[in-house]
Design a protein around this motif. Sequence first.
Motif, short mmCIF file in Angstrom:
data_model
loop_
_atom_site.label_atom_id
_atom_site.label_comp_id
_atom_site.label_asym_id
_atom_site.label_seq_id
_atom_site.Cartn_x
_atom_site.Cartn_y
_atom_site.Cartn_z
N ALA A 187 0.82 -1.21 0.00
CA ALA A 187 0.00 0.00 0.00
C ALA A 187 0.85 1.26 0.00
O ALA A 187 0.33 2.37 -0.13
N LEU A 188 2.17 1.09 0.14
CA LEU A 188 3.09 2.21 0.22
C LEU A 188 3.65 2.52 -1.17
O LEU A 188 4.24 1.65 -1.82
N HIS A 189 3.48 3.76 -1.63
CA HIS A 189 4.05 4.17 -2.91
C HIS A 189 5.57 4.24 -2.80
O HIS A 189 6.10 5.02 -2.00
N THR A 190 6.27 3.46 -3.63
CA THR A 190 7.74 3.49 -3.59
C THR A 190 8.40 3.45 -4.96
O THR A 190 9.60 3.74 -5.06
N VAL A 191 7.72 3.07 -6.01
CA VAL A 191 8.35 2.86 -7.31
C VAL A 191 9.07 4.10 -7.81
O VAL A 191 10.15 3.99 -8.42
N ASP A 192 8.56 5.27 -7.51
CA ASP A 192 9.20 6.50 -7.99
C ASP A 192 10.41 6.91 -7.16
O ASP A 192 11.13 7.85 -7.56
N VAL A 193 10.66 6.25 -6.04
CA VAL A 193 11.74 6.69 -5.15
C VAL A 193 12.70 5.57 -4.78
O VAL A 193 13.41 5.66 -3.77
N LEU A 194 12.78 4.52 -5.56
CA LEU A 194 13.61 3.37 -5.20
C LEU A 194 15.09 3.73 -5.12
O LEU A 194 15.78 3.38 -4.15
N ASP A 195 15.61 4.41 -6.11
CA ASP A 195 17.01 4.82 -6.06
C ASP A 195 17.23 5.84 -4.94
O ASP A 195 18.27 5.81 -4.26
N ALA A 196 16.27 6.73 -4.74
CA ALA A 196 16.38 7.73 -3.69
C ALA A 196 16.38 7.08 -2.31
O ALA A 196 17.09 7.54 -1.40
N LEU A 197 15.61 6.02 -2.13
CA LEU A 197 15.61 5.30 -0.85
C LEU A 197 16.97 4.69 -0.56
O LEU A 197 17.49 4.81 0.55
N ASP A 198 17.56 4.02 -1.54
CA ASP A 198 18.88 3.43 -1.35
C ASP A 198 19.91 4.50 -0.99
O ASP A 198 20.76 4.30 -0.11
N ALA A 199 19.83 5.64 -1.68
CA ALA A 199 20.78 6.72 -1.44
C ALA A 199 20.57 7.33 -0.05
O ALA A 199 21.54 7.64 0.65
N ARG A 200 19.32 7.50 0.34
CA ARG A 200 19.02 8.11 1.64
C ARG A 200 19.50 7.24 2.80
O ARG A 200 20.07 7.74 3.78
N VAL A 201 19.29 5.94 2.69
CA VAL A 201 19.62 5.03 3.78
C VAL A 201 21.07 4.55 3.69
O VAL A 201 21.67 4.17 4.70
N GLY A 202 21.62 4.53 2.49
CA GLY A 202 23.00 4.11 2.32
C GLY A 202 23.20 2.62 2.26
O GLY A 202 24.29 2.10 2.50
N LYS A 203 22.12 1.90 1.94
CA LYS A 203 22.17 0.44 1.81
C LYS A 203 20.94 0.02 0.99
O LYS A 203 20.05 0.86 0.75
N PRO A 204 20.85 -1.23 0.58
CA PRO A 204 19.66 -1.63 -0.17
C PRO A 204 18.39 -1.47 0.66
O PRO A 204 18.33 -1.88 1.82
N VAL A 205 17.40 -0.86 0.04
CA VAL A 205 16.06 -0.76 0.63
C VAL A 205 15.13 -1.60 -0.25
O VAL A 205 15.00 -1.34 -1.44
N LEU A 206 14.54 -2.60 0.36
CA LEU A 206 13.61 -3.48 -0.37
C LEU A 206 12.19 -3.07 -0.02
O LEU A 206 11.82 -3.04 1.16
N THR A 207 11.40 -2.76 -1.03
CA THR A 207 10.02 -2.36 -0.81
C THR A 207 9.07 -3.40 -1.41
O THR A 207 9.45 -4.17 -2.30
N ALA A 208 7.85 -3.39 -0.93
CA ALA A 208 6.91 -4.46 -1.28
C ALA A 208 6.59 -4.50 -2.77
O ALA A 208 6.61 -5.58 -3.38
N ASN A 209 6.29 -3.37 -3.37
CA ASN A 209 5.96 -3.39 -4.79
C ASN A 209 7.19 -3.69 -5.64
O ASN A 209 7.10 -4.35 -6.67
N GLN A 210 8.34 -3.22 -5.19
CA GLN A 210 9.59 -3.51 -5.89
C GLN A 210 9.87 -5.01 -5.93
O GLN A 210 10.12 -5.58 -7.00
N VAL A 211 9.84 -5.66 -4.76
CA VAL A 211 10.18 -7.09 -4.75
C VAL A 211 9.11 -7.93 -5.44
O VAL A 211 9.42 -8.98 -6.02
#
Length: 250
Positions: A187-211
């Motif tokens: 239910a969380l919108h993430t497709v538009d920010v996948l690269d930004a999430l990785d950059a913000r956290v500094g490690k792989p961020v796995l999101t539900a719609n992505q996986v």
Amino acid sequence: MTTVGILYPGYSAEDDYPRAEKLLDGPRLPLVHTEMREDAHRVDALLDIGGDDVLAAGAASLPGPLDSIIWACTSGSFVFGWDGAAAQVEALGRASGVPASSTSFAFADACAHLGVTRVAVGATYPDDVAERFVAFLARAGVEVVSLSARGIVTAAEVGTLPADDVLAFAAAADHPDAQALLLPDTALHTVDVLDALDARVGKPVLTANQVSIWQGLRLAGAGGPRSGFGRLFAGRGMEGATEEARGGWD
């Protein structure tokens, strides 16, 4: 053309899938909204939306032919427990006639693909539901070193969170001992920010719609490195589906 059927409960972040389809520029991701009699991150409601009859009806509504099918609902799969979620996937595969999986198993397979065994989890769910995801990951050999549960009851509310809030939530949920951060809610919108999430956290961020999309492509035999979808899609081992991808773990 590769076609990955998506079964999605209710209405919240389903628009992530046509956005992803456009970015993929090839594979198709047709989506059917499965029946959701009650929108609630509550165990009884989640068991209801993930019933075999509900998923079979959704599969029958998807336009064919399909190469794979994904039950794109994390909580509506892990709430059944490991064995129940595996049985759910097996039933969906029988009903659809193509390789099937769910978002919960997609998270487990994505962690294995990246060699990740310690994660932080940023869950939008209430505590009791989030703890079931922790137990599910443990069966896959993935240790949750930190769990943040936001306590949002409905998927509809989760779907209204703007990108800035998603990025801030991810950063706050991370833990220095975690090799990756998991955000387990379709239910969380993430497709538009996948690269930004990785950059913000500094490690792989796995999101539900992505996986979910990654798993569907693997099962369809259409994997391969792709840009714009985070580190998961940039890594190795995308060449084909595994038994684990279908929920066939021990």
